[in-house]
Design a protein around this motif. Sequence first.
Motif, mmCIF file in Angstrom:
data_model
loop_
_atom_site.group_PDB
_atom_site.id
_atom_site.type_symbol
_atom_site.label_atom_id
_atom_site.label_comp_id
_atom_site.label_asym_id
_atom_site.label_seq_id
_atom_site.Cartn_x
_atom_site.Cartn_y
_atom_site.Cartn_z
ATOM 1 N N CYS A 148 0.830 -1.200 0.000
ATOM 2 C CA CYS A 148 0.000 0.000 0.000
ATOM 3 C C CYS A 148 0.866 1.253 0.000
ATOM 4 N N SER A 149 0.196 2.371 -0.146
ATOM 5 C CA SER A 149 0.888 3.655 -0.232
ATOM 6 C C SER A 149 1.575 4.038 1.084
ATOM 7 N N LYS A 150 1.333 3.291 2.158
ATOM 8 C CA LYS A 150 2.038 3.541 3.424
ATOM 9 C C LYS A 150 3.359 2.782 3.489
ATOM 10 N N ASP A 151 3.547 1.782 2.612
ATOM 11 C CA ASP A 151 4.768 0.980 2.641
ATOM 12 C C ASP A 151 5.959 1.781 2.131
ATOM 13 N N GLY A 152 7.127 1.179 2.209
ATOM 14 C CA GLY A 152 8.349 1.831 1.774
ATOM 15 C C GLY A 152 8.273 2.288 0.335
ATOM 16 N N GLU A 153 8.986 3.341 0.017
ATOM 17 C CA GLU A 153 8.903 3.960 -1.307
ATOM 18 C C GLU A 153 9.356 3.055 -2.449
ATOM 19 N N HIS A 154 10.156 2.024 -2.152
ATOM 20 C CA HIS A 154 10.656 1.143 -3.209
ATOM 21 C C HIS A 154 9.914 -0.190 -3.259
ATOM 22 N N ALA A 155 8.931 -0.383 -2.387
ATOM 23 C CA ALA A 155 8.252 -1.681 -2.292
ATOM 24 C C ALA A 155 7.617 -2.097 -3.619
ATOM 25 N N MET A 156 6.775 -1.259 -4.166
ATOM 26 C CA MET A 156 6.058 -1.627 -5.397
ATOM 27 C C MET A 156 7.024 -1.940 -6.532
ATOM 28 N N ASP A 157 8.053 -1.123 -6.696
ATOM 29 C CA ASP A 157 9.028 -1.347 -7.756
ATOM 30 C C ASP A 157 9.719 -2.700 -7.577
ATOM 31 N N ASN A 158 10.056 -3.048 -6.340
ATOM 32 C CA ASN A 158 10.699 -4.332 -6.059
ATOM 33 C C ASN A 158 9.772 -5.483 -6.445
ATOM 34 N N TYR A 159 8.496 -5.391 -6.105
ATOM 35 C CA TYR A 159 7.545 -6.450 -6.449
ATOM 36 C C TYR A 159 7.417 -6.606 -7.963
ATOM 37 N N LEU A 160 7.323 -5.502 -8.666
ATOM 38 C CA LEU A 160 7.200 -5.558 -10.124
ATOM 39 C C LEU A 160 8.467 -6.128 -10.756
ATOM 40 N N ARG A 161 9.627 -5.733 -10.243
ATOM 41 C CA ARG A 161 10.887 -6.252 -10.780
ATOM 42 C C ARG A 161 11.047 -7.745 -10.542
ATOM 43 N N ARG A 162 10.435 -8.268 -9.510
ATOM 44 C CA ARG A 162 10.517 -9.701 -9.207
ATOM 45 C C ARG A 162 9.503 -10.506 -10.004
ATOM 46 N N GLY A 163 8.660 -9.841 -10.818
ATOM 47 C CA GLY A 163 7.762 -10.551 -11.713
ATOM 48 C C GLY A 163 6.305 -10.596 -11.291
ATOM 49 N N PHE A 164 5.930 -9.852 -10.268
ATOM 50 C CA PHE A 164 4.522 -9.796 -9.876
ATOM 51 C C PHE A 164 3.744 -8.925 -10.858
#
Length: 189
Positions: A148-164
């Motif tokens: 969510c938008s409360k998580d760390g600023e790089h969280a979403m990018d990390n998930y997408l880079r891992r293939g989610f």
Amino acid sequence: MSITVTTWSLEQTSPSDLRPSAAPEGDVRIVRAEVPSPEFSRFLYTAVGGDIRWTDRLGLTYAQWQDVLNRPGTETWVAYEKGTPAGYVELEAQDEGVVEIVYFGLIPAFRGRRLGGHLLSHGIARAWDLAERWPGRAPTKRVWLHTCSKDGEHAMDNYLRRGFTLFETKVEEEAEVPVPGPWPGANAI
């Protein structure tokens, strides 16, 4: 007072979706915490999530923590750098071959050091082979998580880079809570 929170749900539907990160240099190990320990799990939860408003488990009793950790198919994998806990990933087996990454993150002092992608890659791989460690569980067919938008600023990018891939977005108003820190008052230091 309330804040607008966007929650994104992401998934992988095949082990081949995983795009692993390179392992960081140095003495970094990822080990499964095989003995359920409410004290250790609560430490990880507050140390990782205290500065980003993880509050949903703060009110759990010792017995409730124990119940969560003792669920068949629940695993905690901990990253250590030179013997010091740096972060963790918690997996929860669900029905019909689904595994949720319930919690994932790094303790603030270990962020920005290329450990997150490695820990997440390891956690995803363990989600895909979870049934091998839990006789009677269906083989994993889907791994999912939400951020969510409360998580760390790089969280979403990390998930997408891992293939989610993204499968759902929700926007809700939530009561604003103070950042709890790993213990009361720690965020004021």
